[in-house]
Every structure is written in structure tokens, then in C-alpha cells.
Design an enzyme around this catalytic site. Structure first.
Site, PDB file in Angstrom:
ATOM      1  N   ARG A  35       0.821  -1.217   0.000  1.00 30.13           N
ATOM      2  CA  ARG A  35       0.000   0.000   0.000  1.00 30.13           C
ATOM      3  C   ARG A  35       0.857   1.270   0.000  1.00 30.13           C
ATOM      4  NH1 ARG A  35      -5.015  -1.805   4.015  1.00 30.13           N
ATOM      5  NH2 ARG A  35      -6.118  -2.998   2.419  1.00 30.13           N
ATOM      6  N   LYS A 191     -16.119 -19.048   3.624  1.00 26.88           N
ATOM      7  CA  LYS A 191     -17.569 -19.099   3.839  1.00 26.88           C
ATOM      8  C   LYS A 191     -18.387 -18.574   2.669  1.00 26.88           C
ATOM      9  CE  LYS A 191     -18.152 -18.271   8.693  1.00 26.88           C
ATOM     10  NZ  LYS A 191     -18.286 -17.045   9.520  1.00 26.88           N
ATOM     11  N   GLY A 350      -9.174  -9.955   0.710  1.00 27.12           N
ATOM     12  CA  GLY A 350      -8.905 -11.041   1.667  1.00 27.12           C
ATOM     13  C   GLY A 350      -7.458 -11.507   1.668  1.00 27.12           C
ATOM     14  N   GLY A 373     -11.614  -5.341   1.937  1.00 24.76           N
ATOM     15  CA  GLY A 373     -13.073  -5.206   1.952  1.00 24.76           C
ATOM     16  C   GLY A 373     -13.586  -4.331   0.811  1.00 24.76           C
TER      17      GLY A 373
END
Ligand code: 3PG
Length: 390
Positions: A35, A191, A350, A373
Site C-alpha cells: 500500500r 464461507k 482477503g 473489503g
């Protein structure tokens, strides 16, 4: 939306929101600088305009109003000074005003130490806005948060998207809005519940030609088809949703391959005995931790014949050597697609960045997003508040 080059920034005080939320170890050393590197072109361009640069960022999730050393951005200021080869002054207290000259760079302490940052308090946003003449929003990775420093300031200053934010949007639009077909999405992770909206969006709206699912997500789809998954992680409450997505995929002509074979073990550890099993032979005590070699061959072929790729999250528990082969194979398939084929690939969100780095294929991905996110929200079709504010 205005972009940075639309603004007359010469000699001006420019407030820049970056996402310097980087992982650090217990000694406060930065362990991944993606970043920071991604923000360098923005800072360097502003220096060529002799701007007075005031950088804002958050780090972690501190309790507002409470200073905690481990959330201090001071190590980031030092690191930036090194990689820019120019002093980046660190300011603890900045809300009542700052002294800065054109050509100087300041990094302000974690914006989330300020009361009102998270709930986008207009008084706080105005105080921050007073520090600059212009506002550049460059933090794509925090663009899904409606906070004072990401959204609020844009209401009080002439504002524009920074070059990093622009690059991110351009890359994602190329995949989501006008991809060269065939378009394949690879969605891994644990998930289905985290990715339901995404999977349906990819099939229905983005109209991917192939949707590859992996990890715990694939297990839920396998269970929905009545396949044995033993003790594997899956979500029994979501079998109907999984069936619905497979039906939508079929209706949309989207190919939805599920693992044909898998790597199983009884426990998750580095030195466990593993077995490769056909998907119909998984036993009650088995836990699926990766895709098998037959599936790898099949997916490699799909990946290497796709003109556009979107990759989010690993297809196995790649942090453990016995279960890394599937994710490694996805990475190798991308890396070994001949350059002459002109594949365009975007990866992000993620654990994708760790996988891409672990398998050393950063330079083979056309665009590696800085978003976690924010990347996920963008690719599932949500409008990001900080982009809307611009
Ligand atoms: C991220 O790492 O995804 C961003 O920096 C946003 O952080 P947050 O989830 O704490 O808002």
C-alpha cells in the site's frame, strides 16, 4: 468525478487520504509495503507540483479518543522517508492547524484516534479540511468506509480522485464492465455466507463465462449437490442458496465447475497424513483442505484459455504446505499463460495478496488491488461511499 490532474495544485496545500493500514510485527516493523509503494506515484507527482503535502490515513481499529502505541503511524512516516528519500515529518497534533511549506511532506497521526472519524462527524471533517486547499482521495482500500477523512472532507474542499484510486477503478472496470471474453472468476475463501452477493452478482450481472469456487465455499456447493464432505468446513444453512446460485449459473450459461478430486486429512497441520480422493469417496472423518490434481489440471486449462480473470481468495488452506498445491497451481496457471495471449488479470481482497506473494507471481498479475473489503464490495456491485462523495 474529477481527477488529480484537473486541479491547479502548484504550490498549494494538498490534503491526501491514503490507506497506510499496513501489517506490522510486534516490533512495529512493516511486513508488507504494497500500500505504501502504491501511493508513491501520487506523492511524487505532487512533489513535481511543489505542493505542500499533508497525508492522512488510519491504521488498524483503535478505540476513538484513546492513543495506543501499536496503532501509531510513526513507523510509516519513517518508512516513507526511506523509500521517498525525502523527510516525511510526522505530526501528532494537527487538528488545530499545521505549519507547512511547499515541497514538504507531513504524515498526520492515525485519523482514527480522533473522536468522530468513524461516524463521519462534520465538525471533525471541517477541521481536517482547513489544513489544505485541495483534497485528494487516493485510499481505494478505505473507499467503502464513510468516515470523516474518506468522505467528510470532500464536502468542504475542492476534491478529486488520486492516481491510485483512478488505477484501481480503471482495472476493476476493465474486468467488471467491459472484459474481453471468456471471463473467468475464481472465488475462494472459507464461507459462502461472505460471498453470496458476490457469486450471484458475478453470474447474473457481470455474466462471467466460468465461475470457479474453492475453499470452504466449494464444500457448501458440493454438499448442496449431495456429495459427501465428511467433517469439512461448510455451511449447512446455506444449501438452498448454493443450489439457487448453481441454478442461476445454469440459466445464464455460466460454467460452474466444482472440484472432482480433493486433498483430505483428519486434522489441519503441517505434518499430517494426506490423501487424494475422488469427490465421491470422501469419508465421514475426512476434512477437505485443498483441490486435487485432476481438478488442478482442469482449472489450469480454463484459466489459460481465459482472456480476462478475476481472482479473489485461495482455493485451499495454502498457509499449510500439504494443502498449498491448489492455490499454487492457480498462481502458476496465471503466471505461465503465454504473454502473447494477452490475458488481463486482476486479483485482490482477503488473503489473495498473501497467496500471490507466497507463490511469487506479483509481476504476472496485470493488476493487484490494494483493497481488501473495498475490493470485495466493489466487485459485488456496491457503490463505495468515498467514490460517491467525489
Ligand atoms: C482494509 O485493510 O481493508 C482497510 O484499510 C479498511 O480497514 P477497516 O476494515 O478497518 O475499515
Amino acid at each position: 468525478m474529477k481527477i488529480m490532474s484537473d486541479l491547479p495544485l502548484q504550490n498549494q496545500r494538498v490534503l491526501v487520504r491514503e490507506d497506510f493500514n499496513v501489517p506490522m510485527n510486534d516490533q512495529g516493523e512493516i511486513i508488507n509495503d504494497q500500500r505504501l509503494q502504491a501511493a508513491l506515484p501520487t506523492i511524487q507527482t505532487l512533489l513535481t507540483h511543489n505542493a505542500a503535502i499533508i497525508l492522512l490515513s488510519h491504521l488498524g481499529r483503535p478505540t476513538e479518543g484513546v492513543f495506543e502505541q501499536k496503532y501509531s503511524l510513526r513507523p510509516v512516516a519513517d518508512y516513507l522517508s526511506k523509500i521517498l528519500q525525502k523527510k516525511v515529518r510526522f505530526e501528532l497534533n494537527y487538528l488545530e492547524g499545521l505549519e507547512i511549506q511547499p515541497g514538504e511532506i507531513i504524515l498526520c497521526e492515525n485519523v482514527r484516534f480522533n473522536l468522530g472519524e468513524k461516524k463521519n462527524d462534520p465538525v471533525l471533517a471541517q477541521k481536517m479540511a482547513k489544513l489544505g486547499d485541495f483534497f485528494i482521495m487516493d485510499a481505494f482500500a478505505t473507499a467503502h468506509r464513510a468516515e470523516a477523512s474518506t468522505c467528510g472532507i470532500a464536502h468542504y474542499l475542492s476534491s478529486a480522485a488520486g492516481p491510485l484510486l483512478e488505477r484501481e477503478i480503471k482495472a476493476l472496470k476493465q474486468v467488471m464492465d467491459h472484459p474481453e471474453k471468456p471471463l473467468t472468476a475464481i472465488v475462494g475463501g472459507a464461507k459462502v455466507s461472505d460471498k453470496l452477493v458476490l457469486l450471484e452478482h458475478l453470474v447474473k450481472k457481470v455474466k462471467v463465462n466460468t465461475l470457479i469456487v474453492g475453499g470452504g465455499i466449494a464444500n457448501t456447493f458440493l454438499a448442496a449437490l449431495g456429495k459427501p464432505v465428511g467433517q469439512s468446513l461448510y455451511e449447512p444453512a446455506l444449501l438452498n442458496e448454493a443450489q439457487h446460485i448453481m441454478q442461476v449459473a445454469q440459466d445464464c450459461g455460466c460454467f460452474f465447475p466444482l472440484p472432482e478430486d480433493v486433498v483430505v486429512a483428519e486434522t489441519l497441520s503441517e505434518h499430517v497424513v494426506t490423501q487424494i480422493k475422488n469427490i465421491d469417496s470422501v469419508c465421514d472423518q475426512d476434512r477437505i483442505f485443498d483441490i486435487g490434481p485432476q481438478t488442478i489440471r482442469h482449472l489450469t486449462e480454463i484459466i489459460q484459455t481465459s482472456k480476462t480473470l478475476l481472482w479473489n481468495d485461495p482455493v485451499g488452506v495454502f498457509e499449510y504446505a500439504p494443502f498449498a498445491a491448489g492455490t499454487k497451481a492457480i498462481a502458476s496457471a496465471i503466471a505461465n499463460t503465454p504473454e502473447s495471449f494477452h490475458q488481463y488479470s486482476v486479483a485482490g481482497g482477503g488473503d489473495t495478496l498473501s497467496a500471490v506473494e507466497q507463490f511469487n507471481i506479483t509481476q504476472h498479475i496485470s493488476y493487484l488491488s490494494t483493497g481488501g473489503g473495498a475490493f470485495l464490495e466493489y466487485i459485488q456491485g456496491k457503490k463505495l461511499p468515498a467514490i460517491l462523495a467525489l
